[in-house]
Motif scaffolding. Sequence first.
Motif, PDB file in Angstrom:
ATOM      1  N   THR A  15       0.908  -1.357  -0.035  1.00  0.00           N
ATOM      2  CA  THR A  15      -0.220  -0.079   0.128  1.00  0.00           C
ATOM      3  C   THR A  15       0.811   1.222   0.084  1.00  0.00           C
ATOM      4  O   THR A  15       0.522   2.375  -0.219  1.00  0.00           O
ATOM      5  CB  THR A  15      -1.030  -0.012   1.216  1.00  0.00           C
ATOM      6  N   VAL A  50       6.561 -13.429   4.142  1.00  0.00           N
ATOM      7  CA  VAL A  50       5.204 -13.818   4.024  1.00  0.00           C
ATOM      8  C   VAL A  50       4.537 -12.492   3.898  1.00  0.00           C
ATOM      9  O   VAL A  50       4.829 -11.359   4.438  1.00  0.00           O
ATOM     10  CB  VAL A  50       4.383 -14.412   5.269  1.00  0.00           C
ATOM     11  N   GLY A  52       0.761 -10.475   3.124  1.00  0.00           N
ATOM     12  CA  GLY A  52      -0.656 -10.386   3.130  1.00  0.00           C
ATOM     13  C   GLY A  52      -1.303  -9.441   2.353  1.00  0.00           C
ATOM     14  O   GLY A  52      -0.847  -9.210   1.069  1.00  0.00           O
ATOM     15  N   SER A  55       0.102  -3.848   3.691  1.00  0.00           N
ATOM     16  CA  SER A  55      -0.273  -2.585   4.316  1.00  0.00           C
ATOM     17  C   SER A  55       0.717  -2.226   5.699  1.00  0.00           C
ATOM     18  O   SER A  55       0.276  -1.307   6.214  1.00  0.00           O
ATOM     19  CB  SER A  55      -1.687  -2.471   4.748  1.00  0.00           C
ATOM     20  N   ALA A  91      -6.064 -17.526   6.931  1.00  0.00           N
ATOM     21  CA  ALA A  91      -5.217 -16.149   7.091  1.00  0.00           C
ATOM     22  C   ALA A  91      -5.426 -15.206   5.861  1.00  0.00           C
ATOM     23  O   ALA A  91      -5.212 -14.107   6.106  1.00  0.00           O
ATOM     24  CB  ALA A  91      -3.797 -16.790   6.932  1.00  0.00           C
ATOM     25  N   GLY A 121      -4.427 -13.103   8.452  1.00  0.00           N
ATOM     26  CA  GLY A 121      -3.259 -13.678   9.199  1.00  0.00           C
ATOM     27  C   GLY A 121      -2.139 -12.951   9.862  1.00  0.00           C
ATOM     28  O   GLY A 121      -1.536 -13.200  10.448  1.00  0.00           O
ATOM     29  N   ALA A 122      -2.187 -11.580   9.290  1.00  0.00           N
ATOM     30  CA  ALA A 122      -1.309 -10.545   9.741  1.00  0.00           C
ATOM     31  C   ALA A 122      -1.874 -10.038  11.152  1.00  0.00           C
ATOM     32  O   ALA A 122      -0.979  -9.169  11.701  1.00  0.00           O
ATOM     33  CB  ALA A 122      -1.197  -9.489   8.544  1.00  0.00           C
ATOM     34  N   VAL A 125       0.065 -10.612  14.217  1.00  0.00           N
ATOM     35  CA  VAL A 125       1.487 -10.421  13.975  1.00  0.00           C
ATOM     36  C   VAL A 125       1.911  -9.104  14.626  1.00  0.00           C
ATOM     37  O   VAL A 125       2.677  -9.059  15.669  1.00  0.00           O
ATOM     38  CB  VAL A 125       1.989 -10.110  12.567  1.00  0.00           C
ATOM     39  N   ARG A 165       1.226  -3.572  19.668  1.00  0.00           N
ATOM     40  CA  ARG A 165       1.559  -3.727  18.470  1.00  0.00           C
ATOM     41  C   ARG A 165       2.742  -4.564  18.412  1.00  0.00           C
ATOM     42  O   ARG A 165       3.948  -4.403  17.641  1.00  0.00           O
ATOM     43  CB  ARG A 165       2.221  -2.231  17.775  1.00  0.00           C
ATOM     44  N   ILE A 179       1.446 -18.082   9.850  1.00  0.00           N
ATOM     45  CA  ILE A 179      -0.168 -18.095  10.310  1.00  0.00           C
ATOM     46  C   ILE A 179      -0.932 -18.569   9.309  1.00  0.00           C
ATOM     47  O   ILE A 179      -1.122 -17.913   8.394  1.00  0.00           O
ATOM     48  CB  ILE A 179      -0.603 -16.802  11.049  1.00  0.00           C
ATOM     49  N   GLY A 235      -0.770   3.315   7.224  1.00  0.00           N
ATOM     50  CA  GLY A 235      -1.256   3.662   8.379  1.00  0.00           C
ATOM     51  C   GLY A 235      -0.157   4.409   9.298  1.00  0.00           C
ATOM     52  O   GLY A 235       0.879   5.211   8.848  1.00  0.00           O
ATOM     53  N   GLU A 332       6.500   1.736  12.930  1.00  0.00           N
ATOM     54  CA  GLU A 332       5.335   0.362  13.268  1.00  0.00           C
ATOM     55  C   GLU A 332       5.686  -0.742  11.943  1.00  0.00           C
ATOM     56  O   GLU A 332       5.670  -1.765  12.304  1.00  0.00           O
ATOM     57  CB  GLU A 332       4.091   1.084  13.427  1.00  0.00           C
TER      58      GLU A 332
HETATM   59  C1  FAD Z   1      -4.841   3.421   6.049  1.00  0.00           C
HETATM   60  C2  FAD Z   1      -4.065   2.324   7.182  1.00  0.00           C
HETATM   61  C3  FAD Z   1      -4.621   2.247   8.461  1.00  0.00           C
HETATM   62  C4  FAD Z   1      -4.136   1.329   9.286  1.00  0.00           C
HETATM   63  N1  FAD Z   1      -4.862   1.407  10.678  1.00  0.00           N
HETATM   64  C5  FAD Z   1      -4.232   0.288  11.665  1.00  0.00           C
HETATM   65  C6  FAD Z   1      -4.945   0.368  12.917  1.00  0.00           C
HETATM   66  O1  FAD Z   1      -5.783   1.152  13.285  1.00  0.00           O
HETATM   67  N2  FAD Z   1      -4.490  -0.203  13.909  1.00  0.00           N
HETATM   68  C7  FAD Z   1      -3.287  -1.393  13.428  1.00  0.00           C
HETATM   69  O2  FAD Z   1      -2.796  -2.178  14.332  1.00  0.00           O
HETATM   70  N3  FAD Z   1      -2.834  -1.322  12.307  1.00  0.00           N
HETATM   71  C8  FAD Z   1      -3.230  -0.547  11.379  1.00  0.00           C
HETATM   72  N4  FAD Z   1      -2.561  -0.421  10.105  1.00  0.00           N
HETATM   73  C9  FAD Z   1      -1.581  -1.331   9.892  1.00  0.00           C
HETATM   74  C10 FAD Z   1      -1.951  -2.568   8.987  1.00  0.00           C
HETATM   75  O3  FAD Z   1      -3.340  -2.397   8.300  1.00  0.00           O
HETATM   76  C11 FAD Z   1      -2.367  -3.786   9.758  1.00  0.00           C
HETATM   77  O4  FAD Z   1      -0.862  -4.185  10.536  1.00  0.00           O
HETATM   78  C12 FAD Z   1      -2.465  -5.208   9.097  1.00  0.00           C
HETATM   79  O5  FAD Z   1      -2.616  -6.329  10.044  1.00  0.00           O
HETATM   80  C13 FAD Z   1      -1.478  -5.583   7.970  1.00  0.00           C
HETATM   81  O6  FAD Z   1      -1.861  -6.538   7.314  1.00  0.00           O
HETATM   82  P1  FAD Z   1      -1.607  -6.977   6.081  1.00  0.00           P
HETATM   83  O7  FAD Z   1      -2.324  -8.180   5.663  1.00  0.00           O
HETATM   84  O8  FAD Z   1      -1.472  -5.917   5.045  1.00  0.00           O
HETATM   85  O9  FAD Z   1       0.083  -7.413   6.436  1.00  0.00           O
HETATM   86  P2  FAD Z   1       1.469  -7.275   5.482  1.00  0.00           P
HETATM   87  O10 FAD Z   1       1.552  -6.107   5.448  1.00  0.00           O
HETATM   88  O11 FAD Z   1       1.422  -8.032   4.119  1.00  0.00           O
HETATM   89  O12 FAD Z   1       2.264  -7.869   6.407  1.00  0.00           O
HETATM   90  C14 FAD Z   1       2.635  -7.340   7.938  1.00  0.00           C
HETATM   91  C15 FAD Z   1       3.600  -8.370   8.388  1.00  0.00           C
HETATM   92  O13 FAD Z   1       3.091  -9.233   8.827  1.00  0.00           O
HETATM   93  C16 FAD Z   1       3.563 -10.497   8.323  1.00  0.00           C
HETATM   94  N5  FAD Z   1       2.463 -11.366   7.628  1.00  0.00           N
HETATM   95  C17 FAD Z   1       1.626 -11.103   7.046  1.00  0.00           C
HETATM   96  N6  FAD Z   1       0.838 -12.445   6.958  1.00  0.00           N
HETATM   97  C18 FAD Z   1       1.168 -13.286   7.692  1.00  0.00           C
HETATM   98  C19 FAD Z   1       1.001 -14.782   8.188  1.00  0.00           C
HETATM   99  N7  FAD Z   1      -0.133 -14.857   7.626  1.00  0.00           N
HETATM  100  N8  FAD Z   1       1.938 -15.295   8.767  1.00  0.00           N
HETATM  101  C20 FAD Z   1       2.959 -14.971   9.290  1.00  0.00           C
HETATM  102  N9  FAD Z   1       3.453 -13.558   9.080  1.00  0.00           N
HETATM  103  C21 FAD Z   1       2.640 -12.886   8.390  1.00  0.00           C
HETATM  104  C22 FAD Z   1       4.535  -9.889   7.022  1.00  0.00           C
HETATM  105  O14 FAD Z   1       5.713 -10.870   6.885  1.00  0.00           O
HETATM  106  C23 FAD Z   1       4.955  -8.619   7.701  1.00  0.00           C
HETATM  107  O15 FAD Z   1       6.012  -9.005   8.717  1.00  0.00           O
HETATM  108  C24 FAD Z   1      -3.285   0.436   9.012  1.00  0.00           C
HETATM  109  C25 FAD Z   1      -2.500   0.482   7.803  1.00  0.00           C
HETATM  110  C26 FAD Z   1      -3.036   1.292   6.884  1.00  0.00           C
HETATM  111  C27 FAD Z   1      -2.380   1.268   5.420  1.00  0.00           C
END
Ligand code: FAD
Length: 339
Positions: A15, A50, A52, A55, A91, A121-122, A125, A165, A179, A235, A332
């Motif tokens: 993102t 990994v 997801g 983001s 996940a 799944g994330a 994390v 976090r 996961i 974020g 973060e």
């Molecule tokens: C506009 C915006 C607002 C946001 N608001 C918040 C908020 O309010 N609160 C908050 O906590 N976060 C927030 N976030 C951050 C983010 O959305 C979260 O952390 C979300 O859980 C990340 O998910 P993802 O699938 O995009 O993970 P990714 O970015 O793809 O991965 C994040 C991390 O998790 C690991 N990972 C992903 N999937 C797995 C899996 N299945 N097993 C093991 N490891 C894995 C990756 O290797 C990486 O280290 C925000 C982001 C944005 C862009």
Amino acid sequence: MLKVEANFQLGSLNTLKLECVAECYAHVSTTGELQEALSEARQRSANINVLGGGSNLILNRYLPGMTIHMGLQGRELLEESADDVVVRFQAGEEWHETVLWANNEGYFGLENLALIPGSVGAAPVQNIGAYGVEIAQLIECVHVVDSRNGDIRGLTAAECCFSYRNSLFKTSEGRHLIISAVDLRLSKRPVVNTSYPALREAVPKDAATPSDVLAAVVAVRQSKLPDPSIEANVGSFFKNPIVDRMTAEHLKGDYPDMPQYPVDANTVKLSAAWMIDQLGWRGVEEFGVSVSEKHALVIINKSARYASEVIEFTNKINSSVSEKYSVLLDREPELVGSG
Ligand SMILES: Cc1cc2nc3c(=O)[nH]c(=O)nc-3n(C[C@H](O)[C@H](O)[C@H](O)COP(=O)(O)OP(=O)(O)OC[C@H]3O[C@@H](n4cnc5c(N)ncnc54)[C@H](O)[C@@H]3O)c2cc1C
């Protein structure tokens, strides 16, 4: 059969919209494909990344090893009583869709976590949290595959070592755990958490329902946070720093307006956004990267191509916070890859 692609472009899968090439890439839709991708990585002695929804990642130009894009889909009702249910979510399910589905089914507790981008799944994390709720509070079991040998097991919330976090999955002891699914215990009785002030103001004073809270969270987030599909971002870029009480008291003496939130008897959480705002960073742009006009914790990628530009700009912000307040901000999102 699993398709592994070489030199795969990840620019549209993060993102922050940074250019990145993965050495090897595999999208997995079943546990069998996940096991296959892991076994292939072991044969090549490749490290595993990994992905997801991308983001919460800052991708460098090159991501060596095998990038596994989590696509496992599905939900299953495991247990039901008069009070609650336990539901297994695979996940690769989209997080916000999961929140909407649960609320619609009459399974409550996730409303405050609405509109957080990314995958199920994330979520454990970084122990996603918003508006007074963290996913740790709802976790019954996190199902993992050990990337070193393909072993499958389930972890309780206590075993995941959740904190602000943070979790086991971010540490050297848990990095090899992938996961595959998350079991959540959700309430069948309406749960309404309006402890967060901005939320309290946005929901009806009497008889607020979980759906009111969900609608309010979506409205508050849309008004405060830039939409990543329009303005590339991850974020909150920095975590709110947690300091000891004595440091907090000194800072309060020097800066009486500084917001402070006690965590426990010994530690206090500070507002990273407040410090960045006080230093005049809101709206500033350098290297094609800027601090959002809407929220001082959000970094927008306007035209930067590579992670190095984001890091150079955000290091300047961190240095200025550290010079003025003697507090170091932790990032973060995770920075991965090389170059
Ligand atoms: C506009 C915006 C607002 C946001 N608001 C918040 C908020 O309010 N609160 C908050 O906590 N976060 C927030 N976030 C951050 C983010 O959305 C979260 O952390 C979300 O859980 C990340 O998910 P993802 O699938 O995009 O993970 P990714 O970015 O793809 O991965 C994040 C991390 O998790 C690991 N990972 C992903 N999937 C797995 C899996 N299945 N097993 C093991 N490891 C894995 C990756 O290797 C990486 O280290 C925000 C982001 C944005 C862009």
